[in-house]
Design an enzyme around this catalytic site. Structure first.
Site, PDB file in Angstrom:
ATOM      1  N   TYR A  31      12.129 -10.388 -20.248  1.00  0.00           N
ATOM      2  CA  TYR A  31      10.953 -10.183 -21.322  1.00  0.00           C
ATOM      3  C   TYR A  31      11.579  -9.824 -22.747  1.00  0.00           C
ATOM      4  O   TYR A  31      12.763  -9.502 -22.587  1.00  0.00           O
ATOM      5  CB  TYR A  31       9.914  -9.199 -20.651  1.00  0.00           C
ATOM      6  N   ARG A  50      18.228 -12.299 -28.242  1.00  0.00           N
ATOM      7  CA  ARG A  50      18.500 -11.347 -26.956  1.00  0.00           C
ATOM      8  C   ARG A  50      17.578 -12.128 -26.081  1.00  0.00           C
ATOM      9  O   ARG A  50      18.134 -12.041 -24.683  1.00  0.00           O
ATOM     10  CB  ARG A  50      18.084  -9.845 -27.262  1.00  0.00           C
ATOM     11  N   ARG A  99       7.778 -19.551  -1.797  1.00  0.00           N
ATOM     12  CA  ARG A  99       8.496 -18.433  -1.921  1.00  0.00           C
ATOM     13  C   ARG A  99      10.111 -18.671  -0.898  1.00  0.00           C
ATOM     14  O   ARG A  99       9.955 -18.664   0.221  1.00  0.00           O
ATOM     15  CB  ARG A  99       7.867 -17.253  -1.323  1.00  0.00           C
ATOM     16  N   HIS A 101      14.015 -18.018  -1.754  1.00  0.00           N
ATOM     17  CA  HIS A 101      15.084 -17.185  -2.571  1.00  0.00           C
ATOM     18  C   HIS A 101      15.940 -17.930  -3.481  1.00  0.00           C
ATOM     19  O   HIS A 101      15.980 -17.572  -4.753  1.00  0.00           O
ATOM     20  CB  HIS A 101      16.065 -16.312  -1.859  1.00  0.00           C
ATOM     21  N   LYS A 146      17.540  -8.251 -20.197  1.00  0.00           N
ATOM     22  CA  LYS A 146      16.292  -7.556 -20.121  1.00  0.00           C
ATOM     23  C   LYS A 146      15.227  -8.240 -19.061  1.00  0.00           C
ATOM     24  O   LYS A 146      14.335  -8.892 -19.253  1.00  0.00           O
ATOM     25  CB  LYS A 146      15.589  -7.883 -21.481  1.00  0.00           C
ATOM     26  N   GLU A 178      21.810   5.213 -20.680  1.00  0.00           N
ATOM     27  CA  GLU A 178      20.385   5.183 -21.640  1.00  0.00           C
ATOM     28  C   GLU A 178      19.507   5.882 -20.833  1.00  0.00           C
ATOM     29  O   GLU A 178      19.495   6.428 -20.009  1.00  0.00           O
ATOM     30  CB  GLU A 178      20.255   3.846 -21.874  1.00  0.00           C
ATOM     31  N   LEU A 202      21.182  -1.948 -22.119  1.00  0.00           N
ATOM     32  CA  LEU A 202      20.537  -2.941 -22.571  1.00  0.00           C
ATOM     33  C   LEU A 202      21.108  -2.861 -24.359  1.00  0.00           C
ATOM     34  O   LEU A 202      21.017  -1.787 -24.811  1.00  0.00           O
ATOM     35  CB  LEU A 202      18.955  -2.717 -22.891  1.00  0.00           C
TER      36      LEU A 202
HETATM   37  N1  PDD Z   1      12.410  -1.102 -23.817  1.00  0.00           N
HETATM   38  N2  PDD Z   1      17.207   0.418 -22.838  1.00  0.00           N
HETATM   39  C1  PDD Z   1      16.252  -0.171 -22.056  1.00  0.00           C
HETATM   40  C2  PDD Z   1      16.447  -0.046 -20.537  1.00  0.00           C
HETATM   41  C3  PDD Z   1      15.134  -0.490 -22.572  1.00  0.00           C
HETATM   42  O1  PDD Z   1      14.081  -1.048 -22.050  1.00  0.00           O
HETATM   43  C4  PDD Z   1      14.899  -0.730 -24.010  1.00  0.00           C
HETATM   44  C5  PDD Z   1      13.556  -1.117 -24.575  1.00  0.00           C
HETATM   45  C6  PDD Z   1      15.904  -0.439 -24.612  1.00  0.00           C
HETATM   46  C7  PDD Z   1      15.793  -0.260 -26.370  1.00  0.00           C
HETATM   47  O2  PDD Z   1      15.971  -1.606 -26.806  1.00  0.00           O
HETATM   48  P1  PDD Z   1      15.203  -1.991 -28.039  1.00  0.00           P
HETATM   49  O3  PDD Z   1      15.666  -0.938 -29.422  1.00  0.00           O
HETATM   50  O4  PDD Z   1      15.592  -3.505 -28.404  1.00  0.00           O
HETATM   51  O5  PDD Z   1      13.730  -1.979 -27.962  1.00  0.00           O
HETATM   52  C8  PDD Z   1      17.269   0.110 -24.153  1.00  0.00           C
HETATM   53  C9  PDD Z   1      11.326  -1.917 -24.383  1.00  0.00           C
HETATM   54  C10 PDD Z   1      10.817  -1.302 -25.506  1.00  0.00           C
HETATM   55  C11 PDD Z   1      10.443  -1.782 -23.097  1.00  0.00           C
HETATM   56  O6  PDD Z   1      10.585  -2.045 -22.000  1.00  0.00           O
HETATM   57  O7  PDD Z   1       9.122  -1.692 -23.275  1.00  0.00           O
END
Ligand code: PDD
Length: 280
Positions: A31, A50, A99, A101, A146, A178, A202
């Protein structure tokens, strides 16, 4: 609300997918979240790049990223999101299939969903900062993807709320990597520090913007691990994301950071960020 699903623009209530969807069954999807200011998406190309990296990393058969950008712009217009704050949410899954895997048969179409929605920034947190707790990083070792597999993030964000904090910071091998949905920064000896890009974080778009702005306004930066043991020495801490922008962190595990209010460097970066938003 009009959303996009697999080629169609439809009312959200009519956007339905199969219970065989691979993300529903396996969290087999990726996503993106893009912020829009006054109808203008911030760093759309970087988000799409990304997204492409995530899609490639998990080998989903999808390549039409240009369309996603066009769809996002149309959703902003159709949903009258041309003033104020909004978010674009994009999800691409490996499609719907019985389903098993392993990957579904070649040619199984991915499910592609894009929505645009109003967003209310947390102004109180931006102004006064948040409190965080430190939690073990129980995630996998591809946090650079992501993925919609966010259960550890969900559990730890909720743990923070349950103990009266606002968010949680993941600790892996003694390093504050993070937040549950944000990148994490500290100021040490005046140097703005954040974890290097790696498979344990991320690569945040907002993170990159912050480093860029620091260079522009003459604030020293370094990409280096922030040790948990260093946190009591931090002059300032803050978290960054598409939704949180630059949010000061003023308390860690109940202990105040600096004098307990957002620090001057954080304020300077917030100001530069909002100026960038206004001018882009
Ligand atoms: N999340 N690290 C993680 C684990 C994240 O889920 C996010 C962003 C970031 C920051 O990335 P960016 O600056 O590109 O938004 C870092 C989004 C906002 C979410 O899951 O809603």
């Amino acid at each position: 609300m009009i959303v996009y699903l697999n080629g169609d623009f439809v009312e959200k209530e009519k956007a339905l997918i199969s219970v065989d969807d691979r993300a529903f069954l396996f969290a087999d999807g990726v996503y993106e979240v893009v912020r829009c200011y006054g109808g203008r998406p911030l760093r759309l190309d970087e988000h799409l790049r990304r997204l492409e990296q995530s899609v490639r990393a998990v080998r989903i058969e999808f390549s039409d990223f240009r369309t996603i950008g066009d769809v996002a712009k149309r959703l902003i217009a159709e949903n009258r999101l041309t003033s104020g704050d909004a978010l674009i949410y994009v999800e691409i899954t490996r499609g719907s299939a019985p389903r098993v895997h392993t990957f579904p048969p070649r040619g199984t179409k991915p499910n592609v969903y894009v929505a645009g929605m109003e967003y209310q920034p947390k102004r109180n947190q931006l102004e006064n900062g948040i409190s965080v707790i430190l939690v073990p990083d129980i995630r996998w070792s591809r946090c650079d993807i992501k993925s919609v597999g966010l259960l550890p993030n969900v559990l730890m964000a909720q743990r923070a709320l349950d103990v009266g904090a606002d968010d949680a910071i993941f600790i892996r091998d003694g390093v504050a990597v993070e937040g549950t949905a944000s990148n994490f920064f500290g100021v040490f000896g005046g140097v703005v520090t954040t974890h290097p890009k790696s498979n344990y974080t991320l690569a945040g778009i907002t993170r990159d913007v912050v480093l860029e702005l620091c260079h522009k306004i003459g604030i020293a930066t370094q990409e280096a691990p922030i040790l948990e043991s260093q946190l009591p020495d931090a002059e300032e801490l803050f978290a960054t994301s598409t939704t949180m922008e630059i949010t000061p962190v003023v308390k860690v595990n109940g202990i105040v950071v600096g004098n307990g209010t957002p620090g001057p460097i954080t304020r300077q970066i917030q100001k530069a960020f909002w100026e960038l938003v206004r001018s882009s």
